[in-house]
Enzyme design. Sequence first.
Site, PDB file in Angstrom:
ATOM      1  N   ASP A   1      -0.470   4.955   0.949  1.00  9.53           N
ATOM      2  CA  ASP A   1      -0.860   5.953   1.936  1.00  9.53           C
ATOM      3  C   ASP A   1      -0.918   5.393   3.352  1.00  9.53           C
ATOM      4  O   ASP A   1      -1.638   4.430   3.624  1.00  9.53           O
ATOM      5  CB  ASP A   1      -2.223   6.533   1.566  1.00  9.53           C
ATOM      6  CG  ASP A   1      -2.117   7.537   0.429  1.00  9.53           C
ATOM      7  OD1 ASP A   1      -1.453   8.567   0.633  1.00  9.53           O
ATOM      8  OD2 ASP A   1      -2.670   7.276  -0.655  1.00  9.53           O
TER       9      ASP A   1
ATOM     10  N   ASP B   1      -2.095  -0.961   5.859  1.00  8.37           N
ATOM     11  CA  ASP B   1      -2.518  -0.409   7.150  1.00  8.37           C
ATOM     12  C   ASP B   1      -4.025  -0.278   7.329  1.00  8.37           C
ATOM     13  O   ASP B   1      -4.508  -0.195   8.453  1.00  8.37           O
ATOM     14  CB  ASP B   1      -1.882   0.965   7.373  1.00  8.37           C
ATOM     15  CG  ASP B   1      -2.506   2.041   6.480  1.00  8.37           C
ATOM     16  OD1 ASP B   1      -2.711   1.777   5.274  1.00  8.37           O
ATOM     17  OD2 ASP B   1      -2.792   3.138   6.979  1.00  8.37           O
TER      18      ASP B   1
ATOM     19  N   ASP C   1       0.858  -1.174   0.000  1.00  9.38           N
ATOM     20  CA  ASP C   1       0.000   0.000   0.000  1.00  9.38           C
ATOM     21  C   ASP C   1       0.907   1.241   0.000  1.00  9.38           C
ATOM     22  O   ASP C   1       2.107   1.147   0.308  1.00  9.38           O
ATOM     23  CB  ASP C   1      -0.870  -0.053   1.269  1.00  9.38           C
ATOM     24  CG  ASP C   1      -1.726   1.172   1.457  1.00  9.38           C
ATOM     25  OD1 ASP C   1      -2.409   1.568   0.504  1.00  9.38           O
ATOM     26  OD2 ASP C   1      -1.706   1.742   2.568  1.00  9.38           O
TER      27      ASP C   1
END
Length: 264
Positions: free
Chosen positions: A22, A190, A20
């Site tokens: 961001d 996250d 990922d």
Amino acid sequence: MTVTTLPYMKTNPKLIFFTDFDGTITLEDSNDAMIDNLGYGRAKRRQGNEAVLEGTMSFRDAFRDMLDSIKTPYNECIEYLKKNMKLDPYFVEFYKWSKENNVPIVVLSSGMIPVISALFETLLGGEPDDHLYIVANQVESRDGKDINSEGGWQIKYHDDSHFGHDKSLEIKPYAALPDGVRPTLLYAGDGVSDLSAAAETDLLFAKKGKDLVTFCEREKIPFTLFESWESILATTKNILGGNVSVKEVAQDGLTAVHEGANKN
């Protein structure tokens, strides 16, 4: 797809690192920052994230609603992010090591390619090397407006899935490769945008204290916690070097969570 047509296999790597962007590579989520400060705010954003976790709203619909609350022109959004976003302090070290050790980095993001590319160029000091790939959504005009005008841009989703970008689709062809050819596949994430990819690789790094951990615990998906790319780099080095197996790392990660490691 065959091995010869899979783009991340062109250098015959032993390991591919999917990640990922961001809040994983960056310290703060750029989309969250725009929604919280230029859009309708953190409280309503968190309501949307919780609805996705609870299964009462698709990520696609929740995320579009969040981004649509941002009326700031696209070019001003980019300038805002360039001034406020920072990379995880250890990611550059991982990035350089991966180049030297033939480990492709594949950024799978629910954000937008032009935004991610602009941030990488700013934060890395130039265009990324060719071992780093970006697969994400696009930006398009809203209602024929200039994207650099008030309310002029919107997200253009990568696919028709309820995620808008189903990250698992990019990983599955590599997971299906035969033994002896198939590289080890790792993933770091996250949040709720990573739910589609969570169970697809050999080892998942989930960021401490974030929504992805909540989801993995509930669905009993093996993972190991990380707080920064320092531990990701150390673990990936050990896996590539044959010093530890992904199963051992995942089991140790699960034990650590049960002992309270996820508590801030």
